[in-house]
Design a protein around this motif. Sequence first.
Motif, PDB file in Angstrom:
ATOM      1  N   MET A  25     -12.650   4.818  -6.767  1.00  0.00           N
ATOM      2  CA  MET A  25     -11.514   3.837  -6.660  1.00  0.00           C
ATOM      3  C   MET A  25     -11.239   2.980  -7.820  1.00  0.00           C
ATOM      4  SD  MET A  25      -8.724   2.790  -5.227  1.00  0.00           S
ATOM      5  CE  MET A  25      -7.932   1.131  -5.336  1.00  0.00           C
ATOM      6  N   TYR A  78      -1.069  11.766  -4.108  1.00  0.00           N
ATOM      7  CA  TYR A  78      -2.167  10.659  -4.504  1.00  0.00           C
ATOM      8  C   TYR A  78      -3.642  11.098  -4.581  1.00  0.00           C
ATOM      9  CZ  TYR A  78      -5.399   6.361  -4.025  1.00  0.00           C
ATOM     10  OH  TYR A  78      -6.485   5.680  -3.988  1.00  0.00           O
ATOM     11  N   ARG A 116       0.828  -1.096  -0.239  1.00  0.00           N
ATOM     12  CA  ARG A 116      -0.061  -0.025  -0.099  1.00  0.00           C
ATOM     13  C   ARG A 116       0.901   1.265   0.062  1.00  0.00           C
ATOM     14  NH1 ARG A 116      -5.462  -0.508   1.274  1.00  0.00           N
ATOM     15  NH2 ARG A 116      -6.110  -2.710   0.944  1.00  0.00           N
ATOM     16  N   GLN A 117       1.953   1.177  -0.816  1.00  0.00           N
ATOM     17  CA  GLN A 117       2.897   2.348  -0.793  1.00  0.00           C
ATOM     18  C   GLN A 117       2.109   3.536  -1.634  1.00  0.00           C
ATOM     19  OE1 GLN A 117       6.469   0.411  -2.183  1.00  0.00           O
ATOM     20  NE2 GLN A 117       5.972   0.882  -4.282  1.00  0.00           N
ATOM     21  N   ALA A 118       1.307   3.218  -2.522  1.00  0.00           N
ATOM     22  CA  ALA A 118       0.575   4.000  -3.543  1.00  0.00           C
ATOM     23  C   ALA A 118      -0.606   4.204  -2.822  1.00  0.00           C
ATOM     24  CB  ALA A 118       0.437   3.562  -4.787  1.00  0.00           C
ATOM     25  N   SER A 129      -3.927  -1.165  -8.264  1.00  0.00           N
ATOM     26  CA  SER A 129      -5.103  -1.773  -8.689  1.00  0.00           C
ATOM     27  C   SER A 129      -5.906  -2.205  -7.481  1.00  0.00           C
ATOM     28  CB  SER A 129      -4.813  -2.930  -9.559  1.00  0.00           C
ATOM     29  OG  SER A 129      -6.087  -3.511  -9.909  1.00  0.00           O
ATOM     30  N   ASP A 130      -6.575  -3.136  -7.277  1.00  0.00           N
ATOM     31  CA  ASP A 130      -7.130  -3.775  -6.252  1.00  0.00           C
ATOM     32  C   ASP A 130      -7.408  -5.254  -6.398  1.00  0.00           C
ATOM     33  OD1 ASP A 130      -8.569  -2.538  -3.388  1.00  0.00           O
ATOM     34  OD2 ASP A 130      -9.784  -4.268  -4.131  1.00  0.00           O
ATOM     35  N   ARG A 142      -3.426   6.555   0.098  1.00  0.00           N
ATOM     36  CA  ARG A 142      -3.786   7.655   0.952  1.00  0.00           C
ATOM     37  C   ARG A 142      -2.830   8.478   1.790  1.00  0.00           C
ATOM     38  NH1 ARG A 142      -9.061   4.593   2.995  1.00  0.00           N
ATOM     39  NH2 ARG A 142      -7.836   3.268   3.018  1.00  0.00           N
ATOM     40  N   GLY A 169     -13.410   4.181   3.190  1.00  0.00           N
ATOM     41  CA  GLY A 169     -13.584   3.583   4.556  1.00  0.00           C
ATOM     42  C   GLY A 169     -14.146   2.411   4.892  1.00  0.00           C
ATOM     43  N   SER A 181      -4.837 -12.083   2.435  1.00  0.00           N
ATOM     44  CA  SER A 181      -4.848 -11.031   3.677  1.00  0.00           C
ATOM     45  C   SER A 181      -5.767 -11.687   4.942  1.00  0.00           C
ATOM     46  CB  SER A 181      -5.383  -9.681   3.179  1.00  0.00           C
ATOM     47  OG  SER A 181      -4.702  -9.141   2.290  1.00  0.00           O
ATOM     48  N   ARG A 213      -6.623  11.723  -7.133  1.00  0.00           N
ATOM     49  CA  ARG A 213      -7.696  10.880  -7.126  1.00  0.00           C
ATOM     50  C   ARG A 213      -8.894  11.700  -6.921  1.00  0.00           C
ATOM     51  NH1 ARG A 213      -8.700   6.272  -4.800  1.00  0.00           N
ATOM     52  NH2 ARG A 213     -10.656   7.107  -5.220  1.00  0.00           N
ATOM     53  N   HIS A 265       2.130  -5.419   7.302  1.00  0.00           N
ATOM     54  CA  HIS A 265       0.819  -5.150   6.643  1.00  0.00           C
ATOM     55  C   HIS A 265       0.904  -3.745   5.797  1.00  0.00           C
ATOM     56  CE1 HIS A 265      -3.923  -5.837   6.504  1.00  0.00           C
ATOM     57  NE2 HIS A 265      -3.253  -5.977   5.215  1.00  0.00           N
TER      58      HIS A 265
END
Length: 352
Positions: free
Chosen positions: A53, A44, A35-37, A83-84, A39, A101, A214, A48, A328
């Motif tokens: 998303m 970013y 998750r380096q890219a 991506s996700d 919020r 959220g 995860s 965005r 994580h």
Amino acid sequence: MSAIDKPENPAVAESAFLKACRREPVPHTPVWFMRQAGRSLPEYLKVREGIPMLESCMRPELVTEITLQPVRRHGVDAAIYFSDIVVPLKAIGVDLDIKPGVGPVVEQPIRSRADLERLRDLTPEDVSYVTEAIRMLTAELGATPLIGFAGAPFTLASYLVEGGPSKNHEHTKALMYGDPELWADLLDRLADITAAFLKVQIEAGASAVQLFDSWVGALAPADYRRSVMPASTKVFEAVAPYGVPRIHFGVGTGELLGLMGEAGADVVGVDWRVPLDEAVRRVGPGKALQGNLDPAVLFSSREAVEAKTREVLDAASGLEGHIFNLGHGVLPTTDPGALTRLTEYVHEQTAR
Ligand code: CP3
């Protein structure tokens, strides 16, 4: 299966990240952050603004920009494709959204055989924007490797069966224990979709892949072995002929580390609960490890971050291959400056 020849930029092949994945000597311990890219970066949030998303994941130029942001800012040793894990599901027509959220929410959860029929195979045409973005990215990244990724069958199944994020995974486990045949078929279908999605990323230019399981730490080892491992193994075997390193990560997986390695990973990701010198005993020889600073540590003083980082590096000192990461993902309110300093600190402390 025979090997698939994949053209590779020689500078990328010789990068510290890929060397560490292959357990070869490195000039310094490579660093990247899950998750380096995202919020934690003001740049970013800016690009965005006003773009949902999932829509942002389908715009190759935006994906390229967001993926490059942490590389530019922190000087990390690898980029991870923006991506996700639910993107391939969306691409085959599953009615889902990512709620800010909350996370992924599925309109009609999958709980019956008829529901399963809604999951069709994924073709490269379904995700042509991924191919396009990765081609643009590898041109921009130069010697920095790009990590492709996908959600593992269990974690994807959890979102699909629960209909959204879940603490106890009760519907998922009800299906797993109550209808093992349907469960096995669901995981097998997800394995095929996941494998197809990873192949698209590798063929477009990704130099490594990470399978995110995860939430699999919710399972006991016997259940993992019986009900999950066959599907994850199928994914790893499907991409093996490309010869790119395969990373396998989950949270709360201390008791599963050996099995997660056995499932077919070249690199096992470890959360912050198990020190790396103990993790290597659980995983066994022949695999590199990735991890494992507690992401919450980044909210403490610089001295405390350095002391905790030193502990991770000391525990990793006997490993054959170590990729530094958090245990994580980066928490959204993390000070990005702390991540830049952490990258520099690990590079400095491990320079050989
Ligand atoms: O930099 C990177 O690591 C690449 C980007 C990335 C995202 N999701 C972007 C994202 C990666 C690798 C993921 C994987 C992912 N998505 C996982 C596995 C990794 C993990 O953290 O365990 C999981 C479980 C998901 C599902 C998901 N998607 C969650 C739990 C959330 C957060 C919900 C929230 O708002 O708190 C998402 C949304 C998401 N994926 C965001 C980002 C940057 C936040 C949405 C936004 O910025 O608007």
